[in-house]
Design a protein around this motif. Structure first.
Motif, PDB file in Angstrom:
ATOM      1  N   ILE A  77      16.795 -29.408 -20.142  1.00 11.51           N
ATOM      2  CA  ILE A  77      17.646 -30.114 -21.122  1.00 11.51           C
ATOM      3  C   ILE A  77      17.257 -29.702 -22.541  1.00 11.51           C
ATOM      4  O   ILE A  77      18.106 -29.408 -23.389  1.00 11.51           O
ATOM      5  CB  ILE A  77      17.508 -31.652 -20.953  1.00 11.51           C
ATOM      6  CG1 ILE A  77      18.185 -32.101 -19.651  1.00 11.51           C
ATOM      7  CG2 ILE A  77      18.130 -32.385 -22.142  1.00 11.51           C
ATOM      8  CD1 ILE A  77      17.850 -33.531 -19.250  1.00 11.51           C
ATOM      9  N   GLY A  78      15.944 -29.661 -22.803  1.00 12.37           N
ATOM     10  CA  GLY A  78      15.466 -29.288 -24.140  1.00 12.37           C
ATOM     11  C   GLY A  78      15.837 -27.863 -24.521  1.00 12.37           C
ATOM     12  O   GLY A  78      16.254 -27.604 -25.657  1.00 12.37           O
ATOM     13  N   LYS A 133      22.731 -30.966 -32.561  1.00  8.42           N
ATOM     14  CA  LYS A 133      22.274 -31.846 -33.639  1.00  8.42           C
ATOM     15  C   LYS A 133      21.954 -33.240 -33.106  1.00  8.42           C
ATOM     16  O   LYS A 133      22.661 -33.792 -32.272  1.00  8.42           O
ATOM     17  CB  LYS A 133      23.338 -31.934 -34.729  1.00  8.42           C
ATOM     18  CG  LYS A 133      23.444 -30.671 -35.562  1.00  8.42           C
ATOM     19  CD  LYS A 133      24.368 -30.881 -36.752  1.00  8.42           C
ATOM     20  CE  LYS A 133      24.400 -29.630 -37.628  1.00  8.42           C
ATOM     21  NZ  LYS A 133      25.275 -29.810 -38.799  1.00  8.42           N
ATOM     22  N   THR A 134      20.849 -33.782 -33.602  1.00  7.35           N
ATOM     23  CA  THR A 134      20.475 -35.164 -33.313  1.00  7.35           C
ATOM     24  C   THR A 134      20.299 -35.856 -34.662  1.00  7.35           C
ATOM     25  O   THR A 134      20.562 -35.259 -35.716  1.00  7.35           O
ATOM     26  CB  THR A 134      19.150 -35.229 -32.522  1.00  7.35           C
ATOM     27  OG1 THR A 134      18.076 -34.810 -33.376  1.00  7.35           O
ATOM     28  CG2 THR A 134      19.193 -34.342 -31.282  1.00  7.35           C
ATOM     29  N   GLN A 135      19.823 -37.080 -34.646  1.00  8.94           N
ATOM     30  CA  GLN A 135      19.584 -37.797 -35.906  1.00  8.94           C
ATOM     31  C   GLN A 135      18.495 -37.133 -36.744  1.00  8.94           C
ATOM     32  O   GLN A 135      18.321 -37.437 -37.925  1.00  8.94           O
ATOM     33  CB  GLN A 135      19.203 -39.246 -35.603  1.00  8.94           C
ATOM     34  CG  GLN A 135      17.855 -39.398 -34.882  1.00  8.94           C
ATOM     35  CD  GLN A 135      17.792 -40.655 -34.040  1.00  8.94           C
ATOM     36  OE1 GLN A 135      18.481 -40.793 -33.035  1.00  8.94           O
ATOM     37  NE2 GLN A 135      16.969 -41.592 -34.493  1.00  8.94           N
ATOM     38  N   TYR A 136      17.747 -36.190 -36.120  1.00 11.76           N
ATOM     39  CA  TYR A 136      16.654 -35.506 -36.816  1.00 11.76           C
ATOM     40  C   TYR A 136      17.059 -34.103 -37.269  1.00 11.76           C
ATOM     41  O   TYR A 136      16.238 -33.328 -37.745  1.00 11.76           O
ATOM     42  CB  TYR A 136      15.419 -35.407 -35.909  1.00 11.76           C
ATOM     43  CG  TYR A 136      15.009 -36.741 -35.346  1.00 11.76           C
ATOM     44  CD1 TYR A 136      14.404 -37.694 -36.151  1.00 11.76           C
ATOM     45  CD2 TYR A 136      15.255 -37.056 -34.005  1.00 11.76           C
ATOM     46  CE1 TYR A 136      14.042 -38.938 -35.643  1.00 11.76           C
ATOM     47  CE2 TYR A 136      14.901 -38.291 -33.483  1.00 11.76           C
ATOM     48  CZ  TYR A 136      14.294 -39.232 -34.300  1.00 11.76           C
ATOM     49  OH  TYR A 136      13.949 -40.452 -33.795  1.00 11.76           O
ATOM     50  N   SER A 144      10.346 -29.306 -30.491  1.00 12.48           N
ATOM     51  CA  SER A 144      11.450 -28.495 -31.021  1.00 12.48           C
ATOM     52  C   SER A 144      12.688 -29.359 -31.241  1.00 12.48           C
ATOM     53  O   SER A 144      13.462 -29.130 -32.167  1.00 12.48           O
ATOM     54  CB  SER A 144      11.790 -27.352 -30.058  1.00 12.48           C
ATOM     55  OG  SER A 144      10.731 -26.439 -29.953  1.00 12.48           O
ATOM     56  N   VAL A 145      12.860 -30.353 -30.388  1.00  9.51           N
ATOM     57  CA  VAL A 145      14.023 -31.238 -30.496  1.00  9.51           C
ATOM     58  C   VAL A 145      13.763 -32.358 -31.497  1.00  9.51           C
ATOM     59  O   VAL A 145      14.616 -32.691 -32.326  1.00  9.51           O
ATOM     60  CB  VAL A 145      14.390 -31.826 -29.105  1.00  9.51           C
ATOM     61  CG1 VAL A 145      15.554 -32.814 -29.234  1.00  9.51           C
ATOM     62  CG2 VAL A 145      14.754 -30.711 -28.138  1.00  9.51           C
ATOM     63  N   VAL A 146      12.558 -32.937 -31.421  1.00  7.61           N
ATOM     64  CA  VAL A 146      12.176 -34.023 -32.342  1.00  7.61           C
ATOM     65  C   VAL A 146      10.938 -33.574 -33.120  1.00  7.61           C
ATOM     66  O   VAL A 146       9.889 -33.352 -32.517  1.00  7.61           O
ATOM     67  CB  VAL A 146      11.847 -35.328 -31.569  1.00  7.61           C
ATOM     68  CG1 VAL A 146      11.552 -36.452 -32.556  1.00  7.61           C
ATOM     69  CG2 VAL A 146      12.976 -35.712 -30.642  1.00  7.61           C
ATOM     70  N   LEU A 151      17.872 -39.255 -26.423  1.00  2.73           N
ATOM     71  CA  LEU A 151      18.653 -38.524 -27.424  1.00  2.73           C
ATOM     72  C   LEU A 151      19.906 -37.872 -26.850  1.00  2.73           C
ATOM     73  O   LEU A 151      20.883 -37.654 -27.553  1.00  2.73           O
ATOM     74  CB  LEU A 151      17.790 -37.440 -28.084  1.00  2.73           C
ATOM     75  CG  LEU A 151      16.796 -37.904 -29.153  1.00  2.73           C
ATOM     76  CD1 LEU A 151      15.966 -36.738 -29.642  1.00  2.73           C
ATOM     77  CD2 LEU A 151      17.528 -38.552 -30.323  1.00  2.73           C
ATOM     78  N   ILE A 152      19.874 -37.520 -25.559  1.00  7.81           N
ATOM     79  CA  ILE A 152      21.042 -36.856 -24.971  1.00  7.81           C
ATOM     80  C   ILE A 152      22.017 -37.872 -24.381  1.00  7.81           C
ATOM     81  O   ILE A 152      22.957 -37.507 -23.691  1.00  7.81           O
ATOM     82  CB  ILE A 152      20.627 -35.824 -23.897  1.00  7.81           C
ATOM     83  CG1 ILE A 152      19.829 -36.486 -22.777  1.00  7.81           C
ATOM     84  CG2 ILE A 152      19.843 -34.706 -24.516  1.00  7.81           C
ATOM     85  CD1 ILE A 152      19.571 -35.581 -21.602  1.00  7.81           C
ATOM     86  N   GLY A 153      21.749 -39.155 -24.658  1.00  6.55           N
ATOM     87  CA  GLY A 153      22.719 -40.180 -24.284  1.00  6.55           C
ATOM     88  C   GLY A 153      22.576 -40.727 -22.884  1.00  6.55           C
ATOM     89  O   GLY A 153      23.520 -41.296 -22.337  1.00  6.55           O
TER      90      GLY A 153
END
Length: 465
Positions: free
Chosen positions: A164-165, A174-177, A254-256, A274-276
């Motif tokens: 997933i990552g 894109k995420t909130q970060y 890398s994601v957060v 984060l992926i819901g």
């Protein structure tokens, strides 16, 4: 055969037991605190610690294969250092698993709380012990089967997170970060954002994550074709560390960005969330529940075989050396589970028994590192007194005695860090007290114990059995 362990663990059992030993609740729940302490340099920490422990495992593997009569770490210490060393290693390893087992039983009860908050913790703890003791009494094969499936759950979870990552990074989702990118790993303060102190202090947490990796050594006495299976399991350790620790943590950071991770929360829950995935917390809760149950199951196995070995060396009550028709040391299992039941009482008395085990679990972990150090001293004894066996071995530790000394220096370095840290200092200072208690206990057994020799078993003996 009476009072003899049976070799019922197959290659797939040992491979997954080895994986399970390398992936504990410390990774799933403690990774956030590790990242907070060291930042991105936690990746380097795991590389260094992973290398040292791989070399330790290579030394242990060489010792185990030099004499297939070794059934526990106490046997190794008894043979290569002396009866007192074997006594102290055996009972120390026993204590570490009793403490860890009680903590893991309590953890299982806590995780079940997530779904059934009205369920009293002591009932869940009692049920866990009863189920695990019943499974362990049947056969070593059933233990291996249970560990196989519990480890599969952990492996699937980590692989799912990595995949997933990677997808998020490749597509710069894109995420909130902000967008997921590998530059997130070092962009907030560089690779050593908390300096040398944060980097060095992270070593103790990395070491704690690997407690249980040595379990392969306990399974050696019940492994089919040990000369093939044990080297395979040990040789795969570096790949497991690269994938499960370095791979998963690199993907998470890398994601957060590392500084956005809460040290008190699981970063695995964070990424799944984060992926819901609405039930991300539930997934990780289930995984850590199985990890805790797996650790407790391993503890029952390790403790029963350790007590079996102690009794066989005349360093414990003789009845602990009895096995049932399936080759399982049933009295040792029942005694182990009887002591684990103390956790049921504590969970009934204390509203939050988890806090009761925090400090003593640290003591258990410190003792485990001490055992690793003694095994390395035994390896040096093996090299000195059995140079011909080392020369003939098909599975030698690279570097020989120089690597062994290097590993001992590293363990000494870890003890210094543990002594500096206020949260672990008491555990280190308690070691001389425990050694004193063991010395007094040893006086009862030393006369008979000194006469006991560990039987030599070869590959041919195993094949004939």
């Amino acid at each position: 055969m009476a009072d003899k362990l049976q070799r019922e663990l197959s290659n797939r059992h040992i491979q997954l037991i080895a994986i399970g030993g390398a992936i504990g609740t410390g990774l799933f729940l403690g990774a956030g605190a590790s990242i907070h302490l060291a930042g991105p340099s936690i990746l380097l920490t795991y590389i260094i610690v992973g290398f040292i422990l791989f070399m330790f495992m290579r030394a242990m593997g060489e010792l185990l294969l030099s004499n297939l009569g070794f059934k526990s770490f106490g046997d190794i210490a008894h043979h290569h250092i002396g009866s007192m060393a074997g006594f102290m290693v055996g009972w120390t390893y026993w204590l570490t698993w009793i403490i860890s087992g009680m903590a893991e039983v309590t953890a299982v009860a806590k995780y079940v709380d997530f779904w059934y908050p009205e369920m009293p913790n002591w009932i869940t703890a009692a049920a866990t012990i009863l189920i695990l003791v019943a499974l362990n009494l049947f056969s070593a094969k059933l233990f291996g089967e249970l560990e196989f499936w519990l480890s599969i759950i952990k492996v699937i979870t980590i692989f799912a997170l990595i995949i997933i990552g990677i997808v998020m990074i490749v597509f710069a989702m894109k995420t909130q970060y902000g967008p997921a990118t590998v530059t997130n790993i070092w962009k907030e303060g560089g690779f050593f954002p908390n300096g040398a102190s944060g980097f060095f202090m992270s070593f103790q947490m990395a070491i704690f994550s690997f407690i249980g990796i040595e379990l392969i050594g306990i399974t050696a006495g019940e492994t089919k074709d040990p000369h093939t299976t044990i080297p395979q399991a040990i040789n795969n350790v570096p790949f497991r560390i690269l994938i499960f620790y370095i791979g998963s943590l690199a993907v998470i950071m890398s994601v957060v960005p590392w500084d956005k991770l809460n040290p008190d929360d699981s970063p695995y829950v964070k990424l799944f969330g984060l992926i819901g995935i609405p039930f991300a917390a539930g997934i990780i809760n289930f995984v850590v529940l199985t990890a805790a149950a797996s650790s407790c199951n391993s503890g029952i196995f390790a403790n029963s075989r350790t007590m079996f070995g102690l009794a066989g060396r005349k360093q414990g009550p003789a009845f602990l050396h009895k096995t049932n028709k399936n080759g399982v040391p049933y009295y040792a299992i029942l005694v182990t589970c009887g002591l684990l039941s103390i956790s049921v009482i504590l969970n009934a008395i204390f509203k939050d028994a988890t806090k009761v085990f925090v400090q003593i679990t640290t003591f258990s972990t410190v003792l485990n590192i001490l055992i690793w150090a003694v095994i390395m001293v035994a390896y040096l004894g093996f090299l000195k007194h059995n140079p011909e066996l080392h020369k003939e071995s098909n599975y030698r530790m690279p570097g020989g005695k120089y690597m062994a000394y290097g590993i001992l220096v590293f363990f000494a370095f870890i003890f210094v860090i543990l002594l500096i840290n206020s949260s672990t200092r008491l555990a280190v200072l308690s070691i001389p007290v425990w050694i004193g208690v063991l010395f007094l206990m040893y006086q009862k057994y030393k006369k008979e114990s000194r006469k006991t020799e560990i039987p030599t078993e070869t590959e041919e003996d195993v094949e004939e059995a």
